[in-house]
Design an enzyme around this catalytic site. Structure first.
Site, PDB file in Angstrom:
ATOM      1  CB  ALA A  43      23.264  13.083  38.124  1.00 26.10           C
TER       2      ALA A  43
ATOM      3  CG  ASP B 231      31.948  13.105  39.499  1.00 30.29           C
ATOM      4  OD1 ASP B 231      32.364  14.273  40.375  1.00 30.29           O
ATOM      5  OD2 ASP B 231      31.949  14.059  38.402  1.00 30.29           O
TER       6      ASP B 231
ATOM      7  N   PRO C 231      24.079  21.130  33.113  1.00 29.46           N
ATOM      8  CG  PRO C 231      25.303  23.598  33.173  1.00 29.46           C
ATOM      9  CD  PRO C 231      24.222  22.682  33.890  1.00 29.46           C
TER      10      PRO C 231
ATOM     11  CB  SER D  69      28.387  11.503  33.014  1.00 27.69           C
ATOM     12  OG  SER D  69      28.867  10.369  33.191  1.00 27.69           O
TER      13      SER D  69
ATOM     14  CG  LEU E 194      27.264  21.411  38.060  1.00 23.70           C
ATOM     15  CD1 LEU E 194      26.502  22.717  37.522  1.00 23.70           C
ATOM     16  CD2 LEU E 194      28.069  22.312  39.116  1.00 23.70           C
TER      17      LEU E 194
HETATM   18  O1  PMV Z   1      33.992  17.356  35.863  1.00 27.77           O
HETATM   19  P1  PMV Z   1      33.381  15.884  36.449  1.00 27.77           P
HETATM   20  O2  PMV Z   1      32.514  16.432  36.987  1.00 27.77           O
HETATM   21  O3  PMV Z   1      33.554  14.582  36.406  1.00 27.77           O
HETATM   22  O4  PMV Z   1      34.459  15.736  38.012  1.00 27.77           O
HETATM   23  C1  PMV Z   1      35.364  15.245  38.005  1.00 27.77           C
HETATM   24  C2  PMV Z   1      36.189  15.048  38.633  1.00 27.77           C
HETATM   25  C3  PMV Z   1      37.649  14.117  38.841  1.00 27.77           C
HETATM   26  O5  PMV Z   1      38.369  15.238  40.298  1.00 27.77           O
HETATM   27  C4  PMV Z   1      38.800  15.208  37.732  1.00 27.77           C
HETATM   28  C5  PMV Z   1      37.691  13.123  38.287  1.00 27.77           C
HETATM   29  C6  PMV Z   1      37.338  12.641  39.371  1.00 27.77           C
HETATM   30  O6  PMV Z   1      37.038  10.851  38.460  1.00 27.77           O
HETATM   31  O7  PMV Z   1      37.840  12.244  40.264  1.00 27.77           O
END
Ligand code: PMV
Length: 295
Positions: free
Chosen positions: A93, A130, A83, A91, A88
């Protein structure tokens, strides 16, 4: 066909933006992409057709990615297996899978740089964790300054992941933490110090196979994330259900404010998944193995 991992953040989201280390694990579900030479560039994300010259956020992200790879005109198709907007790493990935597909089809350059250029359009100030997790898989220790270092796991990690709440915007959640940091710097710095020691200890747990210790540290990280107003009632409920069903620890993953919860289990994710399903939550299990970094 190119593939990229999704990810969970085991510890350290948000403070990683301010230079504190974090630990992420790539999961098999992520994104896959193909790119074929074409007269005119085009992009398809699942069923959605994006006009690369159309000026939308996705179109701008794609041009940042294809510029970074000096891509010839290509028809790129991406399928997402997780999702979006749920912690997870959807974007990232997509960015990594698309970058790999573009390189397979004649582009040239660095996958991580191209995926980070893609991510920057959505998140403004991404830490890069990410994209690193999407590209590397396995379990990584990540700092903004040093990038990813693979963690040699003694045992595979067994995880259960639930969609606890609706998607939330990473950009908005990161901005809300920035505002809180401006207003209450002392409190934020104490939280960041706390998360720093949790992350360091978690690395030792991972390297020594102490899953019970790792679970406790994840629970403590969840408490500190709640103190930054990143948790929700739905996230707290999903964490409680997981712990009651035997999880060693449970917390939000990623930006928070909605999205997914990750629970660590000793052997079998079944009881936690059953408990979540009985509360109507969409969920799945994931295993993480030690892995050498991929290019
Ligand atoms: O929610 P996601 O999968 O985009 O994870 C973001 C992780 C953060 O630490 C909140 C932002 C970042 O750039 O590290």
């Amino acid at each position: 066909m190119a593939h990229a991992n999704g990810k969970v953040i085991l510890l350290g989201e948000h403070t990683v933006v301010y230079g504190v280390p974090a630990i992420a694990a790539g999961i098999d579900r992520g994104a896959s992409a193909v790119a074929r030479p074409a007269g005119k560039a085009s992009l398809k994300l699942g069923k959605e057709r994006v006009d690369p010259a159309g000026g939308s956020e996705i179109a701008r992200a794609y041009s940042a990615l294809s510029d970074a790879l000096s891509a010839p005109p290509l028809a790129v198709e991406v399928e997402l297996e997780i999702p979006a907007g749920s912690g997870l790493g959807a974007s990232a990935a997509i960015g990594v899978a698309a970058a790999r597909a573009v390189i397979e089809a004649g582009g040239a350059g660095d996958v991580l740089e191209a995926a980070t250029a893609w991510e920057r359009v959505f998140h403004g100030n991404p830490s890069g964790i990410d994209a690193a997790a999407a590209a590397h898989g396995g379990c990584i220790y990540f700092t903004r300054a040093e990038g990813p270092t693979p963690i040699r796991l003694i045992d595979p990690l067994r995880l259960a992941i639930a969609v606890a709440g609706p998607p939330a915007s990473t950009r908005q959640m990161v901005e809300s933490v920035a505002r809180m940091r401006d207003r209450r710097r002392e409190l934020f710095d104490k939280t960041a110090d706390g998360i720093l020691s949790l992350v360091k200890n978690a690395r030792l747990c991972l390297e020594s196979g102490d899953t019970t210790g790792l679970g406790r540290l994840m629970d403590l990280n969840q408490m500190l994330l709640s103190g930054l107003f990143l948790s929700t009632e739905e996230i707290e409920n999903a964490c409680r259900i997981a712990r009651d069903a035997g999880a060693l620890g449970a917390k939000l993953t990623g930006a928070g404010g909605g999205g997914c919860v990750v629970a660590l289990v000793e052997e079998d994710a079944g009881p936690v998944l059953e408990a979540w399903k009985s509360h109507g939550l969409e969920c799945f299990g994931a295993e993480v193995h030690a892995r050498e970094p991929a290019p």
